[in-house]
Design an enzyme around this catalytic site. Structure first.
Site, mmCIF file in Angstrom:
data_model
loop_
_atom_site.group_PDB
_atom_site.id
_atom_site.type_symbol
_atom_site.label_atom_id
_atom_site.label_comp_id
_atom_site.label_asym_id
_atom_site.label_seq_id
_atom_site.Cartn_x
_atom_site.Cartn_y
_atom_site.Cartn_z
ATOM 1 N N GLU A 44 1.668 -0.961 -11.688
ATOM 2 C CA GLU A 44 1.989 -1.143 -12.894
ATOM 3 C C GLU A 44 2.312 -0.113 -14.205
ATOM 4 O OE1 GLU A 44 -1.670 -3.522 -14.364
ATOM 5 O OE2 GLU A 44 -1.146 -5.795 -12.754
ATOM 6 N N GLU B 37 0.738 -10.777 -5.387
ATOM 7 C CA GLU B 37 -0.063 -11.105 -5.851
ATOM 8 C C GLU B 37 0.071 -13.033 -6.706
ATOM 9 O OE1 GLU B 37 -1.877 -8.725 -9.054
ATOM 10 O OE2 GLU B 37 -1.522 -6.698 -7.477
HETATM 11 C C1 XIL Z 1 -7.435 -8.705 -10.273
HETATM 12 C C2 XIL Z 1 -8.866 -8.842 -10.033
HETATM 13 O O1 XIL Z 1 -8.149 -10.220 -9.366
HETATM 14 C C3 XIL Z 1 -9.929 -9.118 -10.933
HETATM 15 O O2 XIL Z 1 -11.163 -9.898 -9.507
HETATM 16 C C4 XIL Z 1 -9.769 -7.740 -11.843
HETATM 17 O O3 XIL Z 1 -11.656 -8.288 -12.452
HETATM 18 C C5 XIL Z 1 -9.089 -7.273 -12.231
HETATM 19 O O4 XIL Z 1 -7.594 -7.517 -11.216
HETATM 20 N N1 XIL Z 1 -2.453 -7.059 -11.517
HETATM 21 C C6 XIL Z 1 -3.524 -6.194 -9.873
HETATM 22 C C7 XIL Z 1 -4.759 -6.804 -9.381
HETATM 23 O O5 XIL Z 1 -2.357 -5.550 -9.663
HETATM 24 O O6 XIL Z 1 -5.167 -5.579 -8.917
HETATM 25 C C8 XIL Z 1 -5.155 -7.761 -10.398
HETATM 26 O O7 XIL Z 1 -6.059 -7.671 -9.922
HETATM 27 C C9 XIL Z 1 -4.585 -8.868 -11.286
HETATM 28 C C10 XIL Z 1 -3.172 -8.291 -12.406
#
Ligand code: XIL
Length: 378
Positions: free
Chosen positions: A160, A265
Site C-alpha cells: 500500500e 485479499e
Molecule cells: C487487516 C486484518 O484483516 C485485520 O484483522 C486488521 O485489524 C487490520 O488489517 N489490507 C491489508 C491487510 O494489506 O493486511 C489488512 O488486514 C486489510 C487491508
C-alpha cells in the site's frame, strides 16, 4: 474383451479416480469439491488465517482449510507490530507457528508484509528521526526476510505505498527515506531472501491512475536491476460492483511487465458502503447506523445470488488469464471471522466469502467451482 471396451473401462475408471480426488470429506457435511484440486493446474488457492486457525483450536476449521487451500497468508501475525515489538527485540513465536501449520498441511506461506505504514510497532508510530527510520527499515527487512528465506514462498515486500491518484503515499518511509525507499526495500529483501518470491501489494491498483502508478513502480524497480516477481491486487470489492474491465486491463498490463499477477485479499462485501468510503485503508472508520447493517438475521436469497454471480464472473476472468495468475487468496476462510464484520464500520454482519458461519459452502462456492468445469479442467 475387445480393445475399445478395455479403453472405455479404463477411461471410466480414471475419471472416477479424478472425480474422487476432487471431492473431500468434511466433518459433519457430506463431500464437497476442493478448490485447490479443482484449480490445481491454474493457480494457487489461498486463505488469510488468524491465530485461532493457525493454532487449530477447531478441528472442523482445520479440516476445511487443509482440504480447500494450498497456500496461506497470516492475516496479522507477520506484520511488524507483532514480529518486531521492541526496537531491538523480535518475537517470532507466532510467525513460526504459521510456518509450522503450513508445513503440517503442505501449504505455501505468503509472508505479509515487510514494509507498510499501518500496524507498525508503537515505537515507530510518529517517528521523526530519519536515521532511526533507516535503521529500523534495514534491520527489519534483513532480519525478517532472512529468517524466513526458504520457509515462506513469497513476501509482500511493500504494501500500500500508493495514493489513489498514483503518486507515492507520504508514509513514514517516504518522508524519511525519499521516493527510492521502495526500490531499496526490494533490494534488501532480494539480498536477504534469495529463494523467496518478492511482491508489491496494494488495493485499488486495478483502477485508473493508481494502476498507472503501480505500473510505473514496477518499471522503476526493474530499471534499477532489482528483482520483483509479482504484483498483488488485494481485491476488496463489493458484490454486484466488481470492476471487471479494470481487473482485466490490470492483468494484461501487469503481466506485460513480466511479473506474475496475484489476487491476494479477495472478499466481496454485500453491505452498503458508508458515504465517501471506497478502499481498504485500515485506518478508515465510519459510524454505525442500522441501515448500514441490513442482514443481521441472514442473507436474503436475492443478495446471495448477486454474490454468487459476482464470484462467477471474477473466476471466469481468472480462468481466462490462468497462465498469468499465480495465486488467488481469500481474505479469510468463513464469513464469521471476516475482517469486514468490523471494517470500516464496527459490529456489522457481512457475508463476503465462500463459506458461511457454519463452514458450509455457499452458492458462490459452487459457482466458483463451476468456472473451472466450464473451462474444461475437471
Ligand atoms: C487487516 C486484518 O484483516 C485485520 O484483522 C486488521 O485489524 C487490520 O488489517 N489490507 C491489508 C491487510 O494489506 O493486511 C489488512 O488486514 C486489510 C487491508
Amino acid at each position: 474383451m475387445n480393445k475399445s471396451i478395455v479403453t472405455a473401462v479404463l477411461v471410466l475408471f480414471c475419471c472416477g479416480l479424478r472425480a474422487q480426488s476432487l471431492n473431500v470429506e468434511r466433518p459433519g457435511s457430506g463431500s464437497i469439491p476442493s478448490l485447490k484440486e479443482v484449480f490445481r493446474d491454474d493457480f494457487l488457492i489461498g486463505a488469510a488465517l488468524n491465530m485461532s486457525e493457525v493454532e487449530e483450536r477447531d478441528p472442523a476449521v482445520s479440516a476445511l482449510i487443509a482440504s480447500q487451500f494450498n497456500t496461506l497468508t497470516p492475516e496479522n501475525n507477520m506484520k511488524a507490530a507483532f514480529l518486531h515489538p521492541g526496537w531491538d527485540r523480535y518475537d517470532f513465536v507466532q510467525a513460526d507457528e504459521v510456518v509450522g501449520f503450513a508445513m503440517r498441511h503442505h501449504m505455501k506461506v505468503n509472508g505479509h508484509c515487510l514494509i507498510w505504514h499501518s500496524q507498525l510497532p508503537a515505537y515507530m508510530r510518529g517517528m521523526q528521526d530519519a536515521d532511526s527510520v533507516r535503521r529500523y527499515f534495514t534491520d527489519h527487512i534483513t532480519t525478517v526476510a532472512g529468517r524466513y528465506d526458504g520457509k515462506v514462498y513469497s513476501w509482500d515486500v511493500v504494501n500500500e505505498a500508493l495514493n489513489e491518484d498514483g503518486t507515492l503515499r507520504k508514509s513514514i518511509f517516504q518522508r524519511s527515506l525519499g521516493d527510492n525507499y521502495i526500490v531499496e526495500a526490494f533490494r534488501l529483501a532480494q539480498k536477504a531472501a534469495p529463494h523467496t518470491q518478492l511482491y508489491y501489494n496494494d488495493y485499488n491498483i486495478e483502477r485508473g491512475s493508481k494502476r498507472e502508478g503501480a505500473v510505473a513502480l514496477v518499471k522503476k524497480i526493474q530499471a534499477a536491476g532489482v528483482r520483483i516477481d509479482g504484483v498483488g491486487i488485494q481485491g476488496h470489492w463489493s458484490a454486484g460492483r466488481v470492476p471487471l474491465e479494470d481487473i482485466e486491463k490490470s492483468i494484461q498490463e501487469f503481466a506485460a511487465l513480466g511479473v506474475k499477477v496475484m489476487f491476494t485479499e479477495l472478499d466481496l462485501s454485500v453491505l452498503p458502503s458508508p458515504r465517501g468510503h471506497g478502499g481498504a485503508d485500515v485506518s478508515d472508520r465510519a459510524a454505525y447506523e442500522d441501515q448500514l447493517n441490513p442482514y443481521v438475521n441472514g442473507l436474503p436469497d436475492s443478495v446471495q445470488a448477486v454474490l454468487a454471480q459476482s464470484y462467477a464472473q471474477l473466476f471466469g476472468l481468472f480462468m481466462k488469464y490462468r497462465d498469468k495468475i499465480g495465486r488467488v487468496t481469500f481474505w479469510g476462510v468463513d464469513d464469521g471471522q471476516s475482517w469486514l464484520n468490523g471494517f470500516p464500520v464496527r459490529g456489522r454482519t457481512n457475508y463476503p466469502l465462500l463459506f458461511d458461519r457454519q463452514l458450509r459452502p455457499k452458492p458462490a462456492f459452487y459457482k466458483v467451482i463451476g468456472t473451472a468445469e466450464r473451462a474444461g479442467v475437471m
